[in-house]
Enzyme design. Structure first.
Site, PDB file in Angstrom:
ATOM      1  N   TYR A   1       2.782   7.664   6.001  1.00 21.65           N
ATOM      2  CA  TYR A   1       2.805   8.702   4.979  1.00 21.65           C
ATOM      3  C   TYR A   1       3.032  10.104   5.555  1.00 21.65           C
ATOM      4  O   TYR A   1       2.848  11.094   4.854  1.00 21.65           O
ATOM      5  CB  TYR A   1       1.505   8.691   4.183  1.00 21.65           C
ATOM      6  CG  TYR A   1       1.272   7.411   3.399  1.00 21.65           C
ATOM      7  CD1 TYR A   1       1.986   7.153   2.230  1.00 21.65           C
ATOM      8  CD2 TYR A   1       0.354   6.456   3.835  1.00 21.65           C
ATOM      9  CE1 TYR A   1       1.776   5.989   1.508  1.00 21.65           C
ATOM     10  CE2 TYR A   1       0.144   5.288   3.113  1.00 21.65           C
ATOM     11  CZ  TYR A   1       0.852   5.057   1.953  1.00 21.65           C
ATOM     12  OH  TYR A   1       0.645   3.897   1.243  1.00 21.65           O
TER      13      TYR A   1
ATOM     14  N   ASP B   1      -5.914  -2.882   7.444  1.00 20.93           N
ATOM     15  CA  ASP B   1      -5.376  -3.846   8.413  1.00 20.93           C
ATOM     16  C   ASP B   1      -5.587  -3.401   9.850  1.00 20.93           C
ATOM     17  O   ASP B   1      -5.943  -4.214  10.706  1.00 20.93           O
ATOM     18  CB  ASP B   1      -3.869  -4.051   8.181  1.00 20.93           C
ATOM     19  CG  ASP B   1      -3.592  -4.747   6.864  1.00 20.93           C
ATOM     20  OD1 ASP B   1      -3.522  -5.980   6.856  1.00 20.93           O
ATOM     21  OD2 ASP B   1      -3.456  -4.043   5.843  1.00 20.93           O
TER      22      ASP B   1
ATOM     23  N   HIS C   1       7.971   3.204  10.067  1.00 23.01           N
ATOM     24  CA  HIS C   1       7.880   2.698   8.705  1.00 23.01           C
ATOM     25  C   HIS C   1       7.436   3.766   7.723  1.00 23.01           C
ATOM     26  O   HIS C   1       6.932   4.827   8.104  1.00 23.01           O
ATOM     27  CB  HIS C   1       6.988   1.453   8.625  1.00 23.01           C
ATOM     28  CG  HIS C   1       5.521   1.724   8.821  1.00 23.01           C
ATOM     29  ND1 HIS C   1       4.550   0.953   8.234  1.00 23.01           N
ATOM     30  CD2 HIS C   1       4.863   2.666   9.525  1.00 23.01           C
ATOM     31  CE1 HIS C   1       3.357   1.403   8.586  1.00 23.01           C
ATOM     32  NE2 HIS C   1       3.521   2.435   9.369  1.00 23.01           N
TER      33      HIS C   1
ATOM     34  N   TYR D   1       1.128   5.872  -6.201  1.00 23.66           N
ATOM     35  CA  TYR D   1      -0.223   6.412  -6.180  1.00 23.66           C
ATOM     36  C   TYR D   1      -0.539   7.146  -4.878  1.00 23.66           C
ATOM     37  O   TYR D   1      -1.586   7.799  -4.773  1.00 23.66           O
ATOM     38  CB  TYR D   1      -1.251   5.286  -6.400  1.00 23.66           C
ATOM     39  CG  TYR D   1      -1.789   4.650  -5.136  1.00 23.66           C
ATOM     40  CD1 TYR D   1      -3.047   4.982  -4.647  1.00 23.66           C
ATOM     41  CD2 TYR D   1      -1.043   3.713  -4.429  1.00 23.66           C
ATOM     42  CE1 TYR D   1      -3.546   4.405  -3.486  1.00 23.66           C
ATOM     43  CE2 TYR D   1      -1.537   3.140  -3.274  1.00 23.66           C
ATOM     44  CZ  TYR D   1      -2.796   3.488  -2.805  1.00 23.66           C
ATOM     45  OH  TYR D   1      -3.279   2.920  -1.653  1.00 23.66           O
ATOM     46  N   ARG D   2       0.361   7.088  -3.917  1.00 22.64           N
ATOM     47  CA  ARG D   2       0.115   7.656  -2.587  1.00 22.64           C
ATOM     48  C   ARG D   2       1.468   7.723  -1.903  1.00 22.64           C
ATOM     49  O   ARG D   2       2.225   6.748  -1.935  1.00 22.64           O
ATOM     50  CB  ARG D   2      -0.820   6.710  -1.836  1.00 22.64           C
ATOM     51  CG  ARG D   2      -1.390   7.181  -0.523  1.00 22.64           C
ATOM     52  CD  ARG D   2      -2.280   6.080   0.045  1.00 22.64           C
ATOM     53  NE  ARG D   2      -2.909   6.447   1.290  1.00 22.64           N
ATOM     54  CZ  ARG D   2      -3.428   5.581   2.141  1.00 22.64           C
ATOM     55  NH1 ARG D   2      -3.379   4.285   1.875  1.00 22.64           N
ATOM     56  NH2 ARG D   2      -3.995   5.989   3.250  1.00 22.64           N
TER      57      ARG D   2
END
Length: 600
Positions: free
Chosen positions: A155, A215, A458, A539-540
């Site tokens: 993010y 994770d 990613h 949502y994020r």
């Protein structure tokens, strides 16, 4: 090559930072060998150094600040926290590795890595020092970008939205587990406490308690909760299971939420600060999540009593059975047979979990064909299938056996499905890591997916949709079509809850390839717009797409965003705290957003 094929180095502490006093965000010794293997594998799969030289005048300055002004401001900052706790961002940018991430820029850069860089980093040691830093920023009108540890790598990591901001790294010197309470089943942590560290501290306490972890366990417990992240156990919703915050406001004032606002006896903390969420009056904790309304410096977190558990896998052969599979899972959750956060993954992720590079499977351009994916997946323990469900049962041994019987009966209605237990699968299979995570034991295995691409990076797209057949077909159809249009492999995970689904799309790309980064950006932009038009909101999101996502929540002429902006202007008059985070810009930036490239 699989990760297990790499030799284990003899000197783990020389290769990865360990979880010691000198490496607060390091790896626990129990995972040192796995981390060394993961790092070696990632580095061997890289074709570039990951270091970007810089030819501009350094450090990069915040908007509107002259170099002489900045130099004076930095001298003042050093007098507040010590010169050894202020670092100028003047070196080449090093992307590093997960356990050695930078706080200078986005390690998984979509743009030129120099586009989202800080001017400096400051390392406060206490709430009082954070308050002093915030007051300093107001005086000099320099934007701050607070981070907990900076490992929110899908993010944006530690990168500031406004180029030249000063990163406030709360992790290096504020990393204590301040309390573990075995009666009230809670803890109190500072921003630098990782899941690895909290787990180790709970184990040292001897209390029969679990934490909940995502994770990979290197991220901040506090940071993940205030970004509304998720885990696996019945306490998977991290913000829902927080209790009480200590917050430095944008003017430097400090407040405590919930019961923390009531002083305890003899100047101590209130004894129910981490036990009762609401306190008295309006409940305000939520405004400090996914926002730039304050810097959270302490957070209470609820813990889970230890219990028996069983993680299992269900393999489903037909891709088009997706809605029926999810409905079966939802019904089992409604009956509390399955608890926590079960995850339904496309079978391509059985391949990425091995750490394989896609060139070994399919060296061609475009998406790896579905028949190639099925062919290679058929050689893995789950066999030839399209979807793989990871789920966990909790309770007493007799309850678990009864629930397993019920679950098997329900999945038997899905033609061709197969239920597999940990004892049915080899030790190398991901189920064993998932079983750990689903019982609150942090892991590192999830890093292997990055090896799908050379120089792997990613980016997450995370929309919410109803667990209904038509909606599932619609949203999966949208994201699949967009990936297909741009030749990117698709990695979907359906995190099934009782009332909704978090669909997590992981875009894996080569950060050394400009064309791949451009395609990833285009895919992300299209998914946000097209899913929002169908009613499915992210949502994020990554810092670069925050304006787009915030703008999509447009009901009643964008009244929600306007409310956020009004609150920002009231709390942060000079606009110094994390401008642009989650699409919330202070007044001083809003008028020039388009002209200055801040808002798309």
């Amino acid at each position: 090559m699989s990760p297990s094929a790499f030799p284990v180095p003899k000197e783990p502490s020389e290769l990865v930072p360990l979880l010691t006093e000198s490496h607060h965000s390091g790896i626990p010794i129990r995972l040192a060998s796995a981390a060394e293997n993961a790092k070696s594998h990632y580095k061997s799969n890289s074709t570039v150094s990951g270091i970007t030289p810089r030819d501009e005048d350094l450090p990069t300055l915040p908007p509107g600040i002259e170099r002489a002004q900045f130099n004076v401001a930095i001298t003042d900052l050093e007098s507040l926290v010590g010169s050894e706790n202020v670092e100028l961002n003047t070196q080449p940018l090093n992307d590093g590795w997960y356990m050695e991430h930078p706080n200078t820029h986005d390690a998984f850069h979509l743009l030129d890595p120099t586009n989202t860089v800080s001017s400096a980093a400051v390392y406060p040691s206490s709430t009082e020092e954070v308050s002093a830093v915030v007051k300093w920023a107001n005086h000099h009108e320099i934007p701050l970008w607070p981070i907990s540890i900076g490992r929110n790598l899908g993010y944006g990591g530690a990168a500031p939205r406004v180029r030249g901001s000063v990163v406030v790294d709360l992790g290096r010197r504020m990393n204590e587990v301040l309390k573990i309470d075995s009666v009230q089943l809670c803890c109190l942590v500072e921003p630098g406490v990782s899941y690895f560290k909290l787990y180790e501290e709970v184990q040292k306490s001897g209390y029969p308690l679990w934490i909940d972890t995502p994770d990979i366990g290197g991220g901040s417990v506090l940071g993940n909760a205030v970004d509304r992240g998720m885990g696996y156990t019945p306490m998977a919703d991290h913000f829902a299971n927080h209790c009480g915050l200590e917050v430095v406001l944008p003017n430097g004032n400090v407040l405590r939420t919930g019961m923390g606002a009531l002083p305890g006896p003899n100047g101590q903390d209130n004894p129910t600060w981490q036990a009762f969420q609401y306190g008295y009056g309006p409940y305000i904790d939520g405004i400090f999540t996914q926002s730039n309304f304050g810097i959270v410096t302490k957070m209470g977190m609820w813990l889970m009593p230890e219990t028996d558990h069983l993680t299992f896998v269900v393999a489903f052969p037909e891709e088009e059975d997706l809605p029926e599979i999810i409905e079966t899972v939802r019904q089992l959750m409604a009956k509390e047979i399955i608890q926590g956060s079960p995850q339904l993954r496309h079978v391509i992720q059985e391949l990425t979990a091995t750490g394989i590079n896609r060139d070994e499977l399919y060296p061609g351009d475009g998406q790896v064909p579905s028949d190639v994916i099925r062919l290679h997946a058929s050689t893995l323990p789950c066999g030839d299938c399209s979807w793989v469900l990871y789920a966990t049962l909790y309770g007493t041994p007799s309850q678990i056996q009864s629930d397993l019987t019920t679950a098997k009966s329900a999945f038997a209605q899905c033609p061709g499905s197969r239920v597999l237990l940990p004892c049915d699968l080899p030790k190398s299979h991901y189920i064993h890591s998932c079983a750990n995570v689903s019982s609150g034991v942090p892991e590192i295995r999830g890093l292997e997916c990055l090896n799908w691409k050379h120089n792997g990076a990613h980016l997450f797209f995370s929309p919410i949709c109803p667990p209904k057949g038509d909606d599932i077909r619609t949203i999966y159809g949208i994201v699949s079509r967009i990936h297909r249009d741009h030749g990117l492999d698709i990695f979907p995970t359906f995190c099934v809850a009782l009332r909704e689904i978090h669909l997590i799309i992981n875009i894996i790309y080569d950060r050394a390839s400009l064309s791949e980064k451009q395609r990833a950006e285009t895919v992300m932009t299209r998914m946000i717009d097209e899913c929002a038009a169908a009613g499915y909101g992210d949502y994020r999101t990554h810092i670069l797409f925050a304006d787009q996502v915030a703008g999509a929540y447009s009901w009643n002429n964008h009244v929600l965003l306007k409310f956020h902006e009004n609150m920002k202007d009231m709390l942060d008059e000079k606009g110094i705290l994390a401008p642009g985070r989650n699409g919330i810009w202070p007044r001083k930036y809003r008028e020039g957003l388009i002209a200055n490239g801040f808002r798309s």
